[in-house]
Design an enzyme around this catalytic site. Structure first.
Site, mmCIF file in Angstrom:
data_model
loop_
_atom_site.group_PDB
_atom_site.id
_atom_site.type_symbol
_atom_site.label_atom_id
_atom_site.label_comp_id
_atom_site.label_asym_id
_atom_site.label_seq_id
_atom_site.Cartn_x
_atom_site.Cartn_y
_atom_site.Cartn_z
ATOM 1 N N HIS A 194 2.177 -5.549 -7.453
ATOM 2 C CA HIS A 194 1.835 -6.130 -6.149
ATOM 3 C C HIS A 194 2.461 -7.516 -6.054
ATOM 4 O O HIS A 194 2.532 -8.255 -7.024
ATOM 5 C CB HIS A 194 0.316 -6.264 -6.011
ATOM 6 C CG HIS A 194 -0.132 -6.407 -4.599
ATOM 7 N ND1 HIS A 194 -0.126 -7.604 -3.945
ATOM 8 C CD2 HIS A 194 -0.554 -5.488 -3.708
ATOM 9 C CE1 HIS A 194 -0.545 -7.420 -2.703
ATOM 10 N NE2 HIS A 194 -0.807 -6.147 -2.526
ATOM 11 N N ASP A 202 -3.055 1.650 -3.658
ATOM 12 C CA ASP A 202 -2.537 3.006 -3.415
ATOM 13 C C ASP A 202 -2.710 3.929 -4.609
ATOM 14 O O ASP A 202 -2.471 5.139 -4.478
ATOM 15 C CB ASP A 202 -1.048 2.917 -3.053
ATOM 16 C CG ASP A 202 -0.871 2.250 -1.700
ATOM 17 O OD1 ASP A 202 -0.228 1.182 -1.655
ATOM 18 O OD2 ASP A 202 -1.423 2.765 -0.725
#
Ligand code: SDX
Length: 433
Positions: A306, A363
């Site tokens: 991320h 996700d």
């Protein structure tokens, strides 16, 4: 604190004011940089650049902290209600009972789409990507609601927000039903938000979808965890489009397009495809991780890493718990969950991922939950969009309320030809016309 940053360039010193956030973030205000020094900043991917001030969501990537209007997500976890969180994000505080009831009523009353708009779905191929349909249909809503092309006061924002948040379910469900040649299910005004979506998705003629509290709680939590994430790619897109004065429908339609990408919202589909490839025996979890580490190979461990979180994405932790609880309750045994846990175990003990601070993100587990509910893979990013919509609306509205807001227009560093001549067409093989 009034100290400034100082920039020394070509024998001159330039003072750059500092901006302090409420969570002790400090930014250099470079709004006068080019005028004062002739210089611009260069930051591809904008990882070091603040595009705005915002009061909506705070992320501490180092500590793995995520708060909506200052409220930690963990505080919402025990009683998830997506509509309540949508109000919090858009209007800045938790709704009173009266506000919640008024907003819920508005969501119920506006869940239908215009019958003429329903026919648009027959214009798409059944194999059409649902994200293409969603983006097109959100923009099309502006044709059927011209009264909301210009919104100014909070009452109008509440009305248009209700229409978008309510209808996005109907549009998503209709895209799914159409793709399978199934009849549409009209919204059921007796059902709350998530239940109504599941009804529109899965009820059959004369056979109402059987609602399960665990499923509804899991989907409420999943939508809440996707509801906002400060200046991510799709939210920044909504802000950029909105900065031109574009209406909320057009701005959110642009957000859907940005979310579609596999590095952003499309990653939840890529995670399931990755897990299925491993499950089908194409490779082991260890082999896949080795591929993801290979710089000569474009494969990435999808659902990992991320731009902001350099620690666990708190949403991944919560979604992992939701997935395990839901699968246990449903008595299903999804082999992809155990593969996901294996990948996580391998990666979290591998120096490649540790050194780059790569952890599971939102996700990584969301697809497992959606599969357990029976939502097909090609609808996963659509569900992400349903969750993210209140965040997009909140940021569009926050930007609209700024006094003196300016259209987004970044600069560039030009590296092309300096001077070139226009060569004649004859010299390029054209027949003289
Ligand atoms: C979302 O911004 C948001 O808030 C997004 C989001 C939201 O709620 O809106 O949180 C939702 O988009 C989550 C992210 C979903 N995407 C994925 O899971 C795709 C896989 N992840 C990556 O592609 C990547 O981690 C990103 C896109 C998420 C972040 O990319 P960055 O910050 O640009 O990081 P990078 O590409 O510069 O990578 C740094 C290093 C590189 O290696 P080196 O060149 O330093 O040797 O880490 C490596 C990368 O190769 N790397 C990975 C990796 N992610 C980064 N290597 C293997 N697998 C990965 N997943």
């Amino acid at each position: 604190m009034s100290e400034n940053a100082k920039l020394h360039y070509q024998g001159k010193e330039f003072e750059l004011p500092l901006i302090h956030g409420t969570e002790d973030e400090v930014a250099i205000d470079i709004r006068s940089l080019r005028n004062d020094s002739g210089l611009i900043a260069f930051d591809p991917g904008l990882g070091n650049t603040g595009s705005c001030k915002s009061k909506i969501t705070f992320i501490d990537g180092e500590k793995g902290v995520l708060r909506y209007r200052g409220i930690p997500l963990e505080a919402i976890e025990s009683h998830p209600n997506f509509v309540e969180v949508a109000w919090l994000l858009i209007f800045g505080s938790l709704p009173t009972r009266a506000e919640y009831q008024r907003f819920s009523r508005s969501l119920t009353d506006t869940a239908n789409i215009d019958e003429d708009m329903k026919h648009h779905f027959t214009g798409f191929p059944r194999s059409a990507p649902p994200m293409a349909e969603l983006s097109a249909m959100l923009s099309t809503l502006s044709c059927f609601h011209p009264e909301f092309l210009e919104v100014e006061d909070p009452c109008e924002v509440e009305q248009v927000a209700a229409r978008l948040i309510s209808k996005v379910r109907t549009l998503a469900a209709y895209a799914y039903r159409r793709s399978r040649g199934l009849p549409y299910n009209y919204p059921d005004p007796s059902l709350p938000y998530v239940a109504n979506f599941l009804h529109m998705m899965f009820s059959k003629p004369y056979q109402q979808y059987i609602l399960d509290d665990e499923v509804m709680s899991a989907l409420n939590m999943l939508l809440i965890l996707h509801a906002d994430h400060e200046q991510n790619c799709s939210t920044s897109t909504v802000r950029m489009v909105g900065s031109s004065g574009a209406n909320l429908f057009a701005s959110c339609a642009a957000g859907v397009s940005a979310l579609w990408g596999p590095l952003h919202g499309g990653a939840n589909v890529a995670v399931i495809e990755m897990l299925e490839a491993i499950h089908k025996g194409n490779m082991t979890a260890e082999q896949y991780v080795a591929l993801a580490k290979d710089k000569d190979n474009p494969v990435r461990l999808m659902g990992f890493g991320h731009r902001v979180y350099k620690n666990f994405d708190p949403r991944a932790t919560m979604l992992r718990e939701v997935s395990e609880k839901l699968i246990k309750k449903m008595g299903t045994n999804d082999p992809l969950l155990s593969i996901a846990r294996r990948l996580e175990e391998i990666a979290l003990n591998d120096s490649y991922f540790i050194d780059r601070q790569l952890y599971p993100n939102v996700d990584f587990y969301s697809g497992i939950i959606l599969r357990a509910i029976g939502i097909p893979t090609n609808m996963f990013t659509v569900i992400f969009a349903i969750g993210r919509l209140p965040g997009w609306i909140a940021h569009w509205y926050e930007q609209k309320q700024e006094t003196g807001g300016r259209i987004w227009r970044p600069r560039q560093v030009y590296t092309g030809n300096t001077r070139s001549s226009y060569s004649s067409r004859a010299s390029r093989g054209w027949e003289e016309v």
